[in-house]
Design an enzyme around this catalytic site. Structure first.
Site, short mmCIF file in Angstrom:
data_model
loop_
_atom_site.label_atom_id
_atom_site.label_comp_id
_atom_site.label_asym_id
_atom_site.label_seq_id
_atom_site.Cartn_x
_atom_site.Cartn_y
_atom_site.Cartn_z
CG ASP A 215 12.34 -41.98 31.13
OD1 ASP A 215 12.56 -40.93 31.76
OD2 ASP A 215 12.75 -42.19 29.98
CD GLU A 277 9.40 -37.83 32.02
OE1 GLU A 277 10.06 -36.81 31.84
OE2 GLU A 277 9.66 -38.90 31.44
C1 NOJ Z 1 13.00 -38.22 30.89
C2 NOJ Z 1 14.16 -38.23 31.84
O1 NOJ Z 1 13.77 -37.58 33.02
C3 NOJ Z 1 15.31 -37.59 31.14
O2 NOJ Z 1 16.38 -37.35 32.00
C4 NOJ Z 1 15.71 -38.45 29.97
O3 NOJ Z 1 16.69 -37.78 29.21
C5 NOJ Z 1 14.52 -38.75 29.05
N1 NOJ Z 1 13.33 -39.07 29.76
C6 NOJ Z 1 14.84 -39.92 28.15
O4 NOJ Z 1 14.90 -41.11 28.89
#
Ligand code: NOJ
Ligand code: CA
Length: 552
Positions: A215, A277
């Site tokens: 993440d 990500e």
């Molecule tokens: C990316 C995640 O996919 C999302 O759902 C989340 O709100 C943010 N990161 C913070 O963790």
């Protein structure tokens, strides 16, 4: 710990895989409390096997106060009791592995949940203590420290700073959070934090997890040296200074963290993988996707492509070249738990500003559901034929549209409530799946669902689509399973369609052709055996808004 059935296989399984994202709270409810759980997922493994996916990526399943759908993790090495137990997790790993399906866990290293023991310890400890140093605590400005330490904004609200009450009852220090105030950012300069995450990575690897989705992978390391604090009046993760010079995002030192996890990954057979990500510039992605680091990074390019052949070609070509140059393997994504479902996006005119449209009223213009579905399936078939891995999001195989009419009082997404500028809720793509035509929560469970499901779910339920040869579900099953026998060297060659610039046509080295008709009239197909078509051919021609695969 229970016995695992480990799935040992080729180390490169993830280079060209189909990976299915499960949002655990909304997939299947096994114990009748309206919340999806591990039991529910276990019961649906045969469904995943029939779909033919190589792996499942599960969004967070850890104990959490659910301030951000589980991305506020209170304990990285346990399961939320509402979702299951560690024993059930072991059982899930075993069931998936027995079905030949890998498991990717979601790791959230930028921030914890505010219920995490270490954050609670920090609140109880004194300013300047080792407990506070694990997070980013600072004194406020002004005579009494009443002014926040910097103007940094958060993604979910006006400010990235929240003031705490000290143990003596006085207003005290402030802590930094790029997301909700219940998501305090870790201090990645702290050695205990680093060691604890290595422990977490090892914990899940030992339990049989095959990889990790990381993440906000570009945000961990921040420039906080010599009293510096990031300032930012608007929070846009895509506004990043180049070459690692930004004080918040994409700093070079973040790769030291991933290199240290790679050491752990490589202690397993096959080595574990990671997918970042990372919302960074194209030329900065290679470092995340390097096999010295995580191995893979999401290419989000296609999210903004629209129904535009020139743009799709440019973006696909760019991502493939990039991954080629870096000796990595690209990924394709059209939907996930953070964005409006692509069957809905493609039902809007090209170039629609989704944020504005959503905020305005979500009905002007109205979504053209039929067009959206056709184009969604055509794009999916196109992406499945490209080199690299494709990530699917639960429900897209049913052709689900975004649920656009959830009443505000039933919404759960902090982004909706706390970021009025954006005004965009992610709940509409997180509505629990419909498994049956009727019954409580359309077979999601036997006792309702934590987000309301619309009436039209009946017609797009698994039960409704299962036996219908023309359903989206059967199209996905066919495409995903067929793909296994077609996957070949990661090269493509574009073929020019003589008379029509609205046709995208490419061929893989083994004679696997993929043709997509972005125009309005049927087009002739190249000679060969038609293996798949997202819409029935019309007099041997490929209709508008469709993709076909041909082998010759
Ligand atoms: C990316 C995640 O996919 C999302 O759902 C989340 O709100 C943010 N990161 C913070 O963790
Ligand atoms: Ca449940």
């Amino acid at each position: 710990m229970a016995e695992h059935t480990f799935l040992v296989g080729p180390a490169d399984w993830w280079h060209q895989a189909v990976i299915y994202q499960i949002y655990p709270r909304s997939f299947a409810d096994g114990n009748a409390d309206g919340i999806g759980d591990l039991k529910g997922i276990i019961s649906r493994v045969p469904y995943l096997k029939e779909l033919g996916v190589d792996a499942v990526w599960m969004s967070p399943f850890y104990p959490s106060a659910l301030a951000d759908g589980g991305y506020d993790v209170d304990d990285y090495r346990d399961i939320d009791p509402r979702i299951g137990t560690l024993e059930e997790f072991d059982q899930l790993v075993e069931t998936l592995h027995t079905a030949g399906i890998r498991l990717i866990a979601d790791l959230v290293p930028n921030h914890s949940g505010s219920g995490h023991k270490w954050f609670q310890d920090a609140l109880k400890a004194a300013p300047g203590s080792p407990e506070r140093d694990r997070y980013i605590f600072r004194d406020g400005k002004g005579a009494n420290g009443e002014i926040r330490p910097s103007e940094l904004r958060s993604h979910f609200g006006p400010t990235a700073w929240t003031r705490i009450t000290e143990p003596n009852g006085e207003p005290g220090q402030w802590y930094m959070h790029l997301f909700a105030s219940e998501q305090p950012d870790w201090n990645w300069d702290n050695e205990e934090v680093k060691a604890d995450f290595r422990k977490t990575v090892k914990f899940w690897c030992d339990r049989g997890v095959d990889g990790f989705r990381i993440d906000v992978a570009h945000a961990l390391v921040k420039d906080l040296a010599n009293g510096h604090l990031p300032e930012r009046e608007s929070f846009d993760m895509s506004v990043i200074k180049p070459n690692g010079t930004d004080d918040l995002f994409d700093r070079d030192a973040v790769h030291e963290i991933y290199a240290s996890w790679r050491e752990i990954f490589n202690q397993y057979n096959p080595p574990r993988m990671g997918v970042a990500e990372a919302w960074v510039a194209a030329d900065r992605l290679p470092a995340y996707a390097s096999e010295k680091g995580l191995g893979q990074a999401f290419a989000f390019d296609m999210l903004g492509a629209g129904w535009d052949p020139a743009r799709v070609k440019e973006l696909a070509g760019g991502a493939i070249k990039r991954s080629h140059d870096m000796g990595s393997h690209t990924t394709w994504v059209l939907s996930n738990h953070d964005i409006i479902r692509h069957a809905t996006r493609f039902g809007l005119p090209n170039g629609t500003d989704i944020g504005k449209w959503y905020k305005a009223n979500r009905f002007d213009p109205k979504v053209n559901v039929e067009q959206g579905l056709k184009r969604a399936n055509a794009m999916t078939a196109l992406l499945l034929a490209l080199p690299g891995s494709t990530y699917l999001y639960q429900g897209e195989e049913l052709g689900l549209q975004e649920v656009l009419d959830i009443p505000a009082e039933l919404m759960q997404d902090p982004q909706f409530f706390r970021n009025p500028e954006l005004g965009l809720s992610r709940d509409g793509c997180r509505v629990p799946l419909p498994w049956t035509r009727e019954g409580s929560s359309f077979g999601f469970g036997s006792n309702g669902s934590h987000l309301p499901q619309p009436e039209w779910y009946s017609a797009v339920s698994v039960e409704a689509e299962d036996k219908d040869p023309s359903s989206t579900l059967n199209f996905y099953r066919k495409a995903v399973n067929l793909r296994k026998s077609l996957v070949t060297a990661q090269e493509i060659k574009w073929v020019k369609h003589l008379f029509n610039k609205n046709v995208l046509h490419f061929v893989r080295p083994n004679g696997w052709h993929c043709v997509t008709n972005f125009g309005t009239k049927p087009v002739a197909l190249p000679k060969g055996q038609v293996l798949l078509s997202s819409l029935p051919l019309a007099d041997g021609k490929l209709p508008a808004d469709a993709t076909a695969w041909i082998k010759r």
